[in-house]
Design a protein around this motif. Structure first.
Motif, short mmCIF file in Angstrom:
data_model
loop_
_atom_site.label_atom_id
_atom_site.label_comp_id
_atom_site.label_asym_id
_atom_site.label_seq_id
_atom_site.Cartn_x
_atom_site.Cartn_y
_atom_site.Cartn_z
N GLY A 91 1.38 1.47 -4.56
CA GLY A 91 0.01 0.98 -4.41
C GLY A 91 -0.93 1.40 -5.51
N GLY A 92 -0.49 2.32 -6.39
CA GLY A 92 -1.33 2.73 -7.50
C GLY A 92 -2.31 3.84 -7.12
N TRP A 93 -3.16 4.17 -8.10
CA TRP A 93 -4.04 5.32 -7.90
C TRP A 93 -5.09 5.07 -6.81
CZ3 TRP A 93 -9.28 4.85 -8.61
CH2 TRP A 93 -9.73 3.78 -9.37
N ILE A 94 -5.47 3.81 -6.61
CA ILE A 94 -6.44 3.52 -5.54
C ILE A 94 -5.82 3.84 -4.18
CG2 ILE A 94 -7.77 1.72 -4.39
CD1 ILE A 94 -8.09 0.34 -7.07
N ALA A 95 -4.59 3.39 -3.97
CA ALA A 95 -3.90 3.66 -2.71
C ALA A 95 -3.68 5.16 -2.52
CB ALA A 95 -2.57 2.91 -2.66
N MET A 96 -3.37 5.86 -3.62
CA MET A 96 -3.16 7.30 -3.55
C MET A 96 -4.41 8.02 -3.03
SD MET A 96 -2.27 9.92 -6.68
CE MET A 96 -3.82 9.50 -7.53
N MET A 97 -5.55 7.67 -3.56
CA MET A 97 -6.80 8.31 -3.14
C MET A 97 -7.20 7.89 -1.73
SD MET A 97 -9.04 8.19 -6.65
CE MET A 97 -10.33 9.18 -5.93
N MET A 98 -7.01 6.63 -1.40
CA MET A 98 -7.39 6.16 -0.07
C MET A 98 -6.51 6.77 1.01
SD MET A 98 -10.09 4.52 -0.24
CE MET A 98 -10.03 4.34 1.53
N TYR A 99 -5.24 7.01 0.71
CA TYR A 99 -4.36 7.63 1.69
C TYR A 99 -4.87 9.02 2.06
CZ TYR A 99 0.12 7.67 4.18
OH TYR A 99 1.09 7.66 5.15
N ASP A 233 4.22 0.79 -19.19
CA ASP A 233 4.85 -0.40 -18.60
C ASP A 233 4.54 -0.56 -17.12
OD1 ASP A 233 5.94 -0.92 -21.07
OD2 ASP A 233 7.86 0.06 -20.61
N LEU A 234 4.04 0.51 -16.48
CA LEU A 234 3.75 0.46 -15.04
C LEU A 234 2.26 0.22 -14.77
CD1 LEU A 234 5.97 3.43 -13.77
CD2 LEU A 234 6.46 0.99 -13.65
N LYS A 235 1.58 -0.34 -15.74
CA LYS A 235 0.15 -0.57 -15.59
C LYS A 235 -0.18 -1.42 -14.37
CE LYS A 235 -3.87 -2.51 -17.98
NZ LYS A 235 -4.36 -3.13 -19.24
N GLU A 236 0.58 -2.49 -14.17
CA GLU A 236 0.29 -3.39 -13.04
C GLU A 236 0.62 -2.75 -11.70
OE1 GLU A 236 2.23 -7.08 -13.55
OE2 GLU A 236 1.10 -7.66 -15.35
N GLN A 237 1.51 -1.76 -11.70
CA GLN A 237 1.90 -1.13 -10.44
C GLN A 237 1.04 0.09 -10.13
OE1 GLN A 237 6.09 -0.84 -9.75
NE2 GLN A 237 5.91 1.07 -8.58
N LEU A 238 0.76 0.92 -11.13
CA LEU A 238 0.03 2.15 -10.89
C LEU A 238 -1.48 1.99 -11.04
CD1 LEU A 238 2.34 4.76 -12.70
CD2 LEU A 238 2.34 4.06 -10.30
N GLY A 239 -1.90 0.95 -11.71
CA GLY A 239 -3.33 0.70 -11.87
C GLY A 239 -3.89 -0.07 -10.68
N PRO A 240 -5.11 -0.56 -10.81
CA PRO A 240 -5.70 -1.36 -9.72
C PRO A 240 -4.85 -2.60 -9.46
CG PRO A 240 -7.39 -0.67 -11.27
CD PRO A 240 -6.08 -0.32 -11.91
N GLN A 241 -4.52 -2.83 -8.20
CA GLN A 241 -3.67 -3.97 -7.83
C GLN A 241 -3.95 -4.33 -6.38
OE1 GLN A 241 -0.58 -3.09 -5.68
NE2 GLN A 241 0.39 -1.45 -6.85
N PHE A 242 -3.29 -5.39 -5.91
CA PHE A 242 -3.59 -5.95 -4.59
C PHE A 242 -3.40 -4.92 -3.47
CE2 PHE A 242 -1.99 -7.97 -0.68
CZ PHE A 242 -3.07 -8.79 -0.37
N LEU A 243 -2.24 -4.22 -3.46
CA LEU A 243 -1.97 -3.26 -2.40
C LEU A 243 -3.00 -2.13 -2.42
CD1 LEU A 243 -0.19 -2.41 -0.07
CD2 LEU A 243 1.34 -1.29 -1.71
N GLY A 244 -3.41 -1.72 -3.60
CA GLY A 244 -4.42 -0.67 -3.70
C GLY A 244 -5.75 -1.11 -3.14
N SER A 246 -6.20 -3.50 -0.99
CA SER A 246 -6.02 -3.68 0.46
C SER A 246 -6.15 -2.35 1.20
CB SER A 246 -4.65 -4.30 0.75
OG SER A 246 -4.55 -5.60 0.27
N SER A 247 -5.68 -1.27 0.58
CA SER A 247 -5.69 0.03 1.24
C SER A 247 -7.10 0.55 1.51
CB SER A 247 -4.91 1.05 0.40
OG SER A 247 -5.61 1.35 -0.80
N ILE A 248 -8.09 0.05 0.79
CA ILE A 248 -9.47 0.48 1.02
C ILE A 248 -9.90 0.16 2.45
CG2 ILE A 248 -11.88 0.12 0.34
CD1 ILE A 248 -10.88 -0.43 -2.49
N PHE A 249 -9.36 -0.92 3.00
CA PHE A 249 -9.65 -1.27 4.39
C PHE A 249 -8.52 -0.88 5.33
CE2 PHE A 249 -8.97 -4.38 7.81
CZ PHE A 249 -10.09 -4.11 8.59
N THR A 250 -7.28 -1.19 4.93
CA THR A 250 -6.18 -1.05 5.88
C THR A 250 -5.88 0.41 6.25
OG1 THR A 250 -4.55 -1.06 4.08
CG2 THR A 250 -5.09 -3.18 5.10
N LEU A 251 -5.94 1.32 5.29
CA LEU A 251 -5.59 2.71 5.61
C LEU A 251 -6.60 3.38 6.53
CD1 LEU A 251 -4.04 4.03 2.27
CD2 LEU A 251 -2.89 3.50 4.41
#
Length: 648
Positions: A91-99, A233-244, A246-251
């Motif tokens: 989920g990237g860094w956004i998901a990490m912080m939101m978790y 190479d993991l910019k799209e995965q570890l940076g801001p992305q859809f799952l990240g 989404s986690s702002i609300f879902t988590l």
């Protein structure tokens, strides 16, 4: 002699020896504390040692620091070693912080809401007690089932996590350690109940924080993998992305709703000695949980960023351990160093602390619904029986995040109506009735499933995506959270229109009570409500003990004996002591009802009877008048002025 890093057998033996040593040590600590020190806690709580109340709630006995550590231990678990790192990598860094933030927020929210419940219903001992008082017996049974399912899923996730660590990281079969954790945690919680859980939580939390601090210092000093700017190479995965995003609300939504239906957390509310202890403990728990979950997620995140995780072959449950690898392409991490052994000990200690909290929560929920007033032996037997099927299922090694997703979606469909139950103004009681709330919850579950089917175009695929495969996508959780809001409005409007049209019909509990066996399933719920106490009660446990101590004195300081409870026609429920005998209760009034208002017809459609729920014929939006003499003994204790007494 030091073990070589390639001595797999030696590290496996050491892992079992050290982990079992710490597990047994905490179990013995809990048992010995219960044997030699529990009596002092019982005196502090003003209850008899060995009572069900002491076993399941530790009512009003614990200070701020114990509550804080216990909140931490109840919220954490072995899953912290696996899930945050897994979610951070995908989920990237956004998901990490939101978790991290979302794991701590429910502690603050439950503390705030719990204080409201305690002030309104001071002798409340479970979430089911509150729901029964506010809505009725059918909603209580429904809430009990949701709560049990939710906690069993969390317990299953704990067993699965510790088993996965030993099968993948230690390199051994999974079921021995699952059985050891289950037996030890069950033994000391069955022996001492919630108090032992809180006491062991304190020691387990200290060790947990110490190990996490050591691991953080080690990683800061030893991590040498190159971290490319912008995540490479993991910019799209570890940076801001859809799952990240989404986690702002879902988590927050999923974890808050799941915590609402976890008696393991509510028990800390009942155990707090006062408002300061509850709020202060919640802040301590929130801070410790947020920091620890963030660090565990960060370890997996930087391991992926540094190229230490092969995303195609690596076990998602072991992403955090990859941060200890010395170089890229070295395969999966296995336990072969002292720092990895420390993390393994950390995992089993947190696992044991979470398991004992969940076992106590499950036992409290079952005992309050099915064994209220029974001997404590029944509660202890339930603790053992609950674990057996869960241990068996845990050996199947299901994905932990998927297990959480099932209960998170279910709780999101049902939590909001329970939240609204805290608002008990006359207008809310008129519209937020038991039938409306129950129908909204059930139809929200159907609505969420229907949304998945509509999106996927397939019954099986849609149901799978809704409950197991949506990956915490925001749209599924939006439907789950807001569907009950929509249904509450729909049913509330229908019910009001029917009232205005003069249409009267029984509510859901009126109907359910006619089903053979339902009354037995619901328990003696009207008596249970009397035990809980109404909004005007004060916490009676301490008062009972104080008056008991006074009555045991002799001589000039002896307290006057409480008046014997009158018998026969001289006392009628809801009538002042000494008043003339009342006329017999009309047949349309249930025993224990208030003589102030009589109903010649059933309550309006959708269970519109206000506070008190089924069988309480009180005016719309009104309250049942109670006149109880000061100091009248009820069931061995005393009810203050304005309190509740059982029907006679």
């Amino acid at each position: 002699m030091a073990l070589a890093s390639d001595d797999k057998y030696g590290w496996t033996v050491l892992a079992y020896c050290l982990c079992i040593f710490f597990l047994v040590a905490f179990a013995l600590y809990g048992i010995l504390w219960q044997k030699f020190l529990a009596g002092k806690e019982a005196l502090k709580m003003h209850v008899r040692e060995g009572t069900t109340e002491m076993f399941t709630t530790a009512k009003g006995s614990q200070g701020m620091w114990r509550i804080g550590w216990s909140f931490f231990a109840a919220a954490m678990g072995g899953w912290v070693i696996t899930a945050p790192a897994n979610f951070a990598v995908w989920g990237g860094w956004i998901a990490m912080m939101m978790y991290a933030i979302a794991t701590g927020i429910p502690i603050l929210l439950i503390a705030f809401l719990g204080r409201i419940v305690v002030e309104k219903y001071p002798d409340c001992c479970s979430l089911g007690d509150f729901v029964a008082w506010r809505f009725g017996p059918t909603m209580k049974i429904f809430t009990t089932l949701i709560t049990l399912f939710n906690m069993c899923i969390f317990l299953l996730a704990e067993f699965t996590t510790v088993g996965a660590l030993f099968s993948s990281f230690v390199g051994d079969i999974n079921y021995p350690i699952i059985i050891v954790v289950g037996l030890l945690a069950t033994a000391y919680t069955a022996y001492g109940g919630l108090l032992v859980s809180i006491v062991t939580d304190q020691a387990q939390t200290v060790l947990t924080l110490l190990i996490i601090t050591i691991v953080w210092i080690y990683v800061a000093a030893e991590f040498r993998a190159p971290l490319e700017p912008g995540f490479g190479d993991l910019k799209e995965q570890l940076g801001p992305q859809f799952l990240g995003y989404s986690s702002i609300f879902t988590l927050p939504a999923s974890l808050v709703c799941a915590t609402v239906f976890s008696e393991a957390v509510w028990q800390r509310v009942w155990a707090s000695e006062d408002k300061k202890a509850l709020y202060g403990g919640a802040v301590i728990g929130f801070t410790a949980v947020t920091v620890c979950v963030f660090l565990c997620g960060l370890f997996g995140f930087i391991a992926a960023w540094g190229g230490l995780i092969d995303l195609d072959t690596a076990d998602p449950n072991l992403y955090m351990f990859q941060v200890f690898k010395r170089e890229q392409g070295a395969g999966m991490a296995t336990v072969d160093s002292w720092i990895q052994m420390l993390v393994l000990i950390l995992a089993v200690v947190m696992n044991e602390s979470a398991v004992d909290s969940l076992l106590n929560g499950i036992t409290s929920t079952i005992s309050s619904q099915f064994f209220r007033g029974k001997e404590i032996t029944y509660c202890r037997a339930v603790v053992f029986l609950i674990c057996i099927p869960l241990v068996v299922i845990a050996t199947r090694n299901y994905a932990v995040l998927q297990l959480f997703l099932i209960s998170n979606m279910l709780c999101c469909c049902c939590a909001f109506p329970v939240f609204l139950g805290l608002f008990d103004t006359p207008n809310m009681k008129r519209h937020l009735t038991e039938t409306v709330v129950l129908a909204s919850c059930l139809l929200s579950i159907i609505t969420a499933t229907a949304y998945g089917i509509g999106v996927e175009g397939s019954w099986s695929r849609g149901a799978y995506m809704t409950w197991l495969g949506n990956g915490y996508a925001y749209d599924y959780f939006l439907v789950a959270v807001f569907a009950p809001v929509a249904w509450l409005i729909v049913f509330g409007v229908i019910a009001e229109l029917l009232r205005q049209a003069g249409v009267n019909a029984p509510g859901v509990s009126d109907i359910a009570m006619q089903i053979p066996g339902f009354k037995a399933l619901a328990g003696h719920w009207e008596e249970d409500l009397t035990d809980v106490g109404g909004p005007n009660d004060v916490a009676m446990t301490k008062q009972r003990a104080l008056e008991s101590e006074s009555s045991s004195d002799t001589g000039a300081n002896a307290a006057p004996a409480a008046p014997a409870r009158p018998e026969g026609p001289a006392y009628t429920y809801g009538q002042p002591l000494g008043a003339p005998p009342q006329a017999p209760v009309p047949p349309q009034m249930p025993v224990g009802g208030s003589p102030a208002v009589l109903m010649a017809s059933p309550p309006p459609f959708f269970g519109a009877v206000p506070m008190g729920g089924y069988g309480m014929p009180v005016p719309m939006g009104g309250a049942m008048p109670q006149y109880v003499p000061q100091g009248m003994p009820v069931g061995g204790g005393y009810v203050p002025q304005g309190g509740s007494v059982p029907p006679v």
